[in-house]
Motif scaffolding. Structure first.
Motif, PDB file in Angstrom:
ATOM      1  N   GLY A 143     -44.090  -3.023  35.027  1.00  0.00           N
ATOM      2  CA  GLY A 143     -44.984  -2.137  35.227  1.00  0.00           C
ATOM      3  C   GLY A 143     -45.972  -2.599  36.286  1.00  0.00           C
ATOM      4  N   GLY A 144     -47.411  -2.502  36.076  1.00  0.00           N
ATOM      5  CA  GLY A 144     -48.372  -3.054  36.905  1.00  0.00           C
ATOM      6  C   GLY A 144     -48.436  -4.342  36.910  1.00  0.00           C
ATOM      7  N   SER A 145     -48.020  -4.929  36.065  1.00  0.00           N
ATOM      8  CA  SER A 145     -47.951  -6.333  35.853  1.00  0.00           C
ATOM      9  C   SER A 145     -46.666  -7.032  36.608  1.00  0.00           C
ATOM     10  CB  SER A 145     -48.131  -6.844  34.544  1.00  0.00           C
ATOM     11  OG  SER A 145     -49.304  -6.490  33.808  1.00  0.00           O
ATOM     12  N   ASP A 146     -45.920  -6.256  37.222  1.00  0.00           N
ATOM     13  CA  ASP A 146     -44.741  -6.648  37.964  1.00  0.00           C
ATOM     14  C   ASP A 146     -44.593  -6.327  39.253  1.00  0.00           C
ATOM     15  OD1 ASP A 146     -41.729  -7.926  37.793  1.00  0.00           O
ATOM     16  OD2 ASP A 146     -41.579  -5.554  37.894  1.00  0.00           O
ATOM     17  N   ALA A 193     -47.923 -12.155  32.495  1.00  0.00           N
ATOM     18  CA  ALA A 193     -48.788 -11.489  33.155  1.00  0.00           C
ATOM     19  C   ALA A 193     -48.854 -10.054  32.535  1.00  0.00           C
ATOM     20  CB  ALA A 193     -48.353 -10.881  34.485  1.00  0.00           C
ATOM     21  N   SER A 194     -49.665  -9.816  31.747  1.00  0.00           N
ATOM     22  CA  SER A 194     -49.739  -8.688  30.690  1.00  0.00           C
ATOM     23  C   SER A 194     -51.241  -8.222  30.371  1.00  0.00           C
ATOM     24  CB  SER A 194     -49.108  -8.992  29.449  1.00  0.00           C
ATOM     25  OG  SER A 194     -49.226  -7.607  28.595  1.00  0.00           O
ATOM     26  N   LYS A 195     -51.969  -7.310  30.657  1.00  0.00           N
ATOM     27  CA  LYS A 195     -53.280  -6.974  30.622  1.00  0.00           C
ATOM     28  C   LYS A 195     -53.521  -6.970  29.102  1.00  0.00           C
ATOM     29  CE  LYS A 195     -56.498  -3.049  31.411  1.00  0.00           C
ATOM     30  NZ  LYS A 195     -56.480  -1.752  31.903  1.00  0.00           N
ATOM     31  N   THR A 196     -52.470  -6.352  28.278  1.00  0.00           N
ATOM     32  CA  THR A 196     -52.813  -6.282  26.913  1.00  0.00           C
ATOM     33  C   THR A 196     -52.181  -7.450  26.193  1.00  0.00           C
ATOM     34  OG1 THR A 196     -50.486  -5.090  26.832  1.00  0.00           O
ATOM     35  CG2 THR A 196     -52.574  -3.798  26.955  1.00  0.00           C
ATOM     36  N   PHE A 197     -51.389  -8.197  26.805  1.00  0.00           N
ATOM     37  CA  PHE A 197     -50.524  -9.427  26.150  1.00  0.00           C
ATOM     38  C   PHE A 197     -49.943  -8.766  24.735  1.00  0.00           C
ATOM     39  CE2 PHE A 197     -50.107 -14.028  25.790  1.00  0.00           C
ATOM     40  CZ  PHE A 197     -49.807 -14.134  27.071  1.00  0.00           C
ATOM     41  N   THR A 198     -49.623  -7.676  24.706  1.00  0.00           N
ATOM     42  CA  THR A 198     -48.823  -7.055  23.517  1.00  0.00           C
ATOM     43  C   THR A 198     -47.504  -6.570  24.111  1.00  0.00           C
ATOM     44  OG1 THR A 198     -49.795  -4.793  23.639  1.00  0.00           O
ATOM     45  CG2 THR A 198     -50.732  -6.745  22.255  1.00  0.00           C
ATOM     46  N   THR A 199     -47.256  -6.193  25.192  1.00  0.00           N
ATOM     47  CA  THR A 199     -46.143  -5.620  25.682  1.00  0.00           C
ATOM     48  C   THR A 199     -44.870  -6.223  25.377  1.00  0.00           C
ATOM     49  OG1 THR A 199     -47.564  -4.700  27.335  1.00  0.00           O
ATOM     50  CG2 THR A 199     -45.061  -4.470  27.695  1.00  0.00           C
ATOM     51  N   ILE A 200     -44.149  -5.545  24.632  1.00  0.00           N
ATOM     52  CA  ILE A 200     -42.902  -5.984  24.024  1.00  0.00           C
ATOM     53  C   ILE A 200     -41.939  -6.508  24.896  1.00  0.00           C
ATOM     54  CG2 ILE A 200     -41.611  -3.751  23.766  1.00  0.00           C
ATOM     55  CD1 ILE A 200     -41.720  -6.272  20.808  1.00  0.00           C
ATOM     56  N   MET A 338     -46.711   8.392  39.807  1.00  0.00           N
ATOM     57  CA  MET A 338     -45.900   9.139  38.757  1.00  0.00           C
ATOM     58  C   MET A 338     -46.814   8.916  37.399  1.00  0.00           C
ATOM     59  SD  MET A 338     -42.261   9.445  40.113  1.00  0.00           S
ATOM     60  CE  MET A 338     -41.281   9.989  39.048  1.00  0.00           C
ATOM     61  N   GLU A 339     -47.050   7.634  37.413  1.00  0.00           N
ATOM     62  CA  GLU A 339     -47.929   7.175  35.990  1.00  0.00           C
ATOM     63  C   GLU A 339     -49.327   7.740  36.146  1.00  0.00           C
ATOM     64  OE1 GLU A 339     -46.741   3.649  33.376  1.00  0.00           O
ATOM     65  OE2 GLU A 339     -48.828   3.070  34.278  1.00  0.00           O
ATOM     66  N   SER A 340     -49.786   8.014  37.439  1.00  0.00           N
ATOM     67  CA  SER A 340     -51.066   8.345  37.590  1.00  0.00           C
ATOM     68  C   SER A 340     -51.258   9.766  37.697  1.00  0.00           C
ATOM     69  CB  SER A 340     -51.738   7.716  38.855  1.00  0.00           C
ATOM     70  OG  SER A 340     -51.784   6.430  39.146  1.00  0.00           O
TER      71      SER A 340
END
Ligand code: F6P
Length: 535
Positions: A143-146, A193-200, A338-340
């Motif tokens: 997503g936004g981290s890619d 790269a992961s804002k939350t560092f939880t994205t599976i 589209m996500e926004s």
């Protein structure tokens, strides 16, 4: 009568008028606007001066100027998450921006300097992998981290002067396997790269990359960096703090490429060019804040979008860059737009009285011409097209390619505007020797209705500065559309349900849980997977 009603009436009144009929000597200049050297031409739409005035009134009715100022000043305009929206601060490091009475910019500047030092160390071979200087960087995110860095690294290929950059996003093991198979683990830097560092998806790919490296590298964590807001989780993952680049919750995922999430881009093009990219974004911010609405590019893009989607009812929007290196721009814009703006309720939770944002899709020209343009020209639905074109390519020795590219871009918007009438088609068929019924039949297949709207964004060259302008332009366009629609463009609750259900399905596919309570179709698909080795 609301302004929306006035616009609907205006649309009805203009139904039988062609776009071509609007053209006089002043139309093109009057329905274009500039930001710096960039030109946005929306004269090939059915918007006339009166319609434009009404659209601007729509923006004013929605309190656009106040919302814009609230965003830039750090107010918590992302109300459903209680967050400020300040990605603009990342590209304006010399500014001072207060959130809750605190200037957040010293932190932004410090992180930018740390990124620059690290990027330079990697590029200059001062930061080493176990096997020597870093040859390859693998950004693992989704997503936004890619999408942002992946799009920009490709877009700015002529400016690359660092190690090769690769992007792994999909949890499909094919993605990570195909990416890593030709790389040397001893000279590869992995950026998680992961804002939350939880994205599976990201954590699964990161684990796989760590496993791949651990076969050959004594201390894989030493060749890992992290871009995240979750310092506790990056530490638990074993990544040393000097290679962790954090950002605040006021940077949304799909707006994050201007800060740490842009590290792979910075390593590819170098800090100086990255600063030019930031400066392009900041220049568009200044234009968005200062230019009057009628000459304000993000506002105009948004108003054209609202006209086509909410007023004319055209459900999709094609983004057509005549710029091969903008191959990933449509995918990037799909998330951004589209996500926004793919929401069903307004900020206060009420059902939206009209459609939210459009379906955004596209491909670079001229490839698209040989694929889906048939439907754009002759299909029964109208698809507004957004063309992007540089005056010059980077391959000066191949200028004849660029002239062909540009000719095709202009030809497409001209064809959409003019079309080809039945008499014109008949004349062509007659010249080929056809007559009678066969002439009639063949001519009808060669009619183009025309009167199909398009806009063109044209710029001198796709430099880091111009790319920064383009991305900031689209970000603000999404913001303006969101304000006019009364929605929160900065949350994304719509991605949650699928994530939850996927987590619940995983044990079912592993055979650790049953499929009770699932619908018949899902049970059937689970059964097929389990019977065919998919569990
Ligand atoms: O798809 C939902 C989403 O939260 C996006 O908004 C975000 O860009 C992406 O997942 C990745 O999130 P993260 O950076 O936290 O891994």
């Amino acid at each position: 009568m609301t302004t929306w009603d006035d616009l609907a009436a205006r649309h009805d009144a203009a139904r039988d008028r062609t776009i071509l009929s609007l053209f006089d000597d002043s139309r093109a200049a009057g329905f274009s606007a500039r930001a710096g050297e960039m030109l946005f031409d929306y004269s090939k739409t059915n918007i006339d001066a009166e319609t434009r005035d009404l659209l601007i009134r729509l923006a004013e009715d929605a309190g656009l100027a106040a919302r814009r100022d609230a965003m830039f000043s750090g107010a918590r305009i992302n109300e459903t998450e209680g967050r400020a929206v300040l990605h603009t601060a990342l590209r304006n490091p010399d500014a001072s921006v207060m959130v809750d009475g605190q200037d957040v910019m010293p932190g932004v500047r410090e992180t930018l300097s740390r990124m620059e030092r690290f990027a330079e160390d990697v590029r200059a071979g001062r930061f080493l992998g176990q096997g020597g200087a870093i040859t390859d960087v693998v950004n693992i995110g989704i997503g936004g981290s890619d999408l942002g860095p992946a799009m920009a690294v490709l877009a700015l290929a002529p400016y690359h002067s660092g190690p090769r950059c690769h992007f792994v996003s999909n949890v499909d093991g094919a993605h990570v396997a195909d990416t890593l198979k030709d790389l040397n683990p001893e000279t590869t830097l992995v950026i998680v790269a992961s804002k939350t560092f939880t994205t599976i998806e990201t954590m699964t790919n990161a684990d796989t990359a760590r496993g791949w490296m651990s076969g050959r590298v004594a201390d894989p964590a030493a060749q890992f960096a992290a871009l995240s807001s979750a310092g506790d989780r990056t530490a638990a993952y074993g990544i040393a703090p000097e290679r962790v680049f954090g950002f605040e919750d006021w940077v949304g995922g799909r707006y994050s490429m201007w800060g740490p999430i842009g590290l792979s881009l910075m390593i590819a093009i170098g800090p100086e060019k990255f600063r030019e990219f930031l400066a392009g974004g900041a220049a568009m911010d200044a234009h968005f804040r200062d230019a009057p609405l009628a000459g304000n590019l993000p506002v105009l893009l948004a108003l054209v979008g609202i006209w086509h989607n909410q007023i004319c009812g055209y459900a999709t929007r094609a983004v057509l860059p005549y710029d091969q290196r903008l191959l990933r721009l449509p995918a990037y814009l799909q998330q951004l737009e589209m996500e926004s703006n793919g929401k069903r309720v307004s900020m206060d939770g009420a059902d939206l009285p009209r459609h939210s944002g459009p379906v955004v899709w596209g491909e670079p020209g001229t490839n698209g011409q040989h694929a889906f343009y048939q439907l754009i020209h002759q299909g029964t639905r109208v698809i507004p097209c957004e063309f992007l074109l540089a005056a010059q390519g980077h391959e000066r020795e191949l200028a004849h390619h660029h002239r062909l590219l540009a000719a095709n871009c202009l030809a497409q918007s001209e064809a959409l505007l003019r079309g080809r009438s039945l008499p014109e088609a008949r004349a062509i068929m007659e010249a080929k020797g056809l007559a009678g019924e066969e002439l009639d039949r063949q001519a009808r297949h060669r009619v183009f209705p025309g009167n199909r709207p398009s806009t063109t964004l044209i710029y001198p060259r796709l430099t880091p500065f111009v790319l920064g302008q383009i991305i900031a332009l689209y970000e603000h366009r999404v913001f303006v559309e969101g304000v006019i629609l009364g929605i929160n463009s900065f949350d994304q609750w719509g991605v949650e349900l699928g994530k939850e259900l996927a987590n619940a399905l995983q044990p079912v596919l592993e055979g650790r849980a049953g499929a009770e309570g699932k619908d018949g179709s899902t049970r059937q698909l689970i059964g097929y997977l389990l019977e065919n080795g998919g569990g």
